[in-house]
Enzyme design. Structure first.
Site, PDB file in Angstrom:
ATOM      1  CG  ASP A 222      -2.027   1.035   1.134  1.00 40.24           C
ATOM      2  OD1 ASP A 222      -2.426   1.384   0.008  1.00 40.24           O
ATOM      3  OD2 ASP A 222      -2.489   1.510   2.195  1.00 40.24           O
ATOM      4  CB  THR A 246      -6.963   2.918  -0.248  1.00 41.05           C
ATOM      5  OG1 THR A 246      -5.615   3.376  -0.387  1.00 41.05           O
ATOM      6  CG2 THR A 246      -7.086   1.516  -0.817  1.00 41.05           C
ATOM      7  CD  GLN A 296      -4.292   1.294  -3.054  1.00 46.31           C
ATOM      8  OE1 GLN A 296      -4.053   2.497  -3.109  1.00 46.31           O
ATOM      9  NE2 GLN A 296      -3.714   0.493  -2.147  1.00 46.31           N
TER      10      GLN A 296
END
Length: 303
Positions: A222, A246, A296
């Site tokens: 991430d 996110t 993502q």
């Protein structure tokens, strides 16, 4: 704060290091405290307390650790899928709750909820499998310079012009080295889908625990993964007028990962629209082995 949850102090807000989480602190935060049946108390990082931002990668890593503690030892994690539903609050205790959905002959499935004040802020599904023989193939690794020949990102980012945030300008739990990063890198528009190459490695020694390595890899997955969404537009994730968040995140583990080793992340953004952007990444070892992939989608606020 709940018993067993580490209490961290708030450093000077002017300290660039307030934006980072160092490796010893991160490893400590992944040592979750049992707080009931398949329920764990999880701590917040110093960076979260200081900035008021709960890093989704840490919550996902804590979910991997919690789920892994309920899975038979002969199985290795092969995938994680998560949705970030609400902003986390670093002033509120966090609990990670595991639902043992299924234990089959070859696979184990877990549903994990990160909960604050009785509300789910993030939800994950994780799957573990017993390794077995079968067909095998992979795509090849892209050419990239040796990571030891590239300046660490935090050193390069210190030289960026006014108008950028301090995020990323101090050493972190992971040593990141982005190929080509330097003056003008963010402002230069590149074609959509052009890969961004980043070497990542844990910034120190890590205990020999496969579950811990998988959780740390999840944390690193991430870190700055949305950069390629901004690059076709000459914008910077560090820009003060960019507000990323996110929405969902996924990781597929093709091989056991060792985060003490250099891993090459090949990240690209094939699409952005409707205020969202999508990135997918392939992760290779220095020998060219494809060890994992990640994806993502994030909200991209501007102005």
């Amino acid at each position: 704060m709940a018993e067993g949850v580490p209490v961290v102090t708030q450093p000077n807000a002017d300290d660039d290091g307030a934006w980072t989480t160092l490796l010893p602190e991160l490893i400590a935060l992944l040592d979750l405290t049992p707080d009931g049946e398949d329920r764990f108390a999880a701590g917040h990082s110093t960076a979260s307390v200081t900035t008021g931002h709960v890093f989704g990668g840490l919550v996902a890593a804590q979910a991997v650790m919690a789920a892994g503690r309920t899975v038979p030892a002969d199985r290795a994690i092969h995938s994680l899928h998560g949705y970030f539903l609400r902003p986390g609050d670093a002033a509120v205790p966090l609990h990670v709750e595991v639902d043992r959905t299924r234990d089959g002959r070859s696979f184990s499935h877990r549903r994990v909820s990160a909960v604050q004040d009785g509300r789910v802020i993030a939800e994950f599904t994780c799957s573990w499998a017993i390794p077995r023989a079968g067909i095998a193939h992979q795509t090849g690794a892209p050419p990239a310079p040796d990571p030891e020949t590239i300046r660490p990102d935090h050193e390069v980012l210190r030289d960026l012009p006014v108008g950028m945030t301090r995020y990323g300008t101090s050493p972190d739990a992971f040593d990141l080295r982005t190929v080509g990063l330097g003056p003008g890198w963010f402002e230069s528009k590149v074609p959509a889908g052009e890969p961004t190459l980043v070497w990542k490695r844990a910034a120190g020694a890590v205990p020999d625990d496969p579950l811990l390595h998988a959780a740390l890899f999840t944390f690193a997955s991430d870190m700055r993964i949305l950069h390629p969404v901004l690059r076709p537009h000459g914008l910077a994730m560090y820009g003060v007028d960019v507000r990323p968040a996110t929405i969902d995140h996924a990781v597929w583990f093709h091989r056991p990962v060792r985060v003490e080793d250099w891993l090459l992340w090949q990240c690209e953004s094939p699409w952005a629209g409707d205020g969202r952007g999508f990135v997918r990444a392939k992760v290779y070892g220095t020998d060219g082995t494809l060890v994992a992939e990640a994806a993502q989608e994030g909200l991209i606020g501007l102005g």
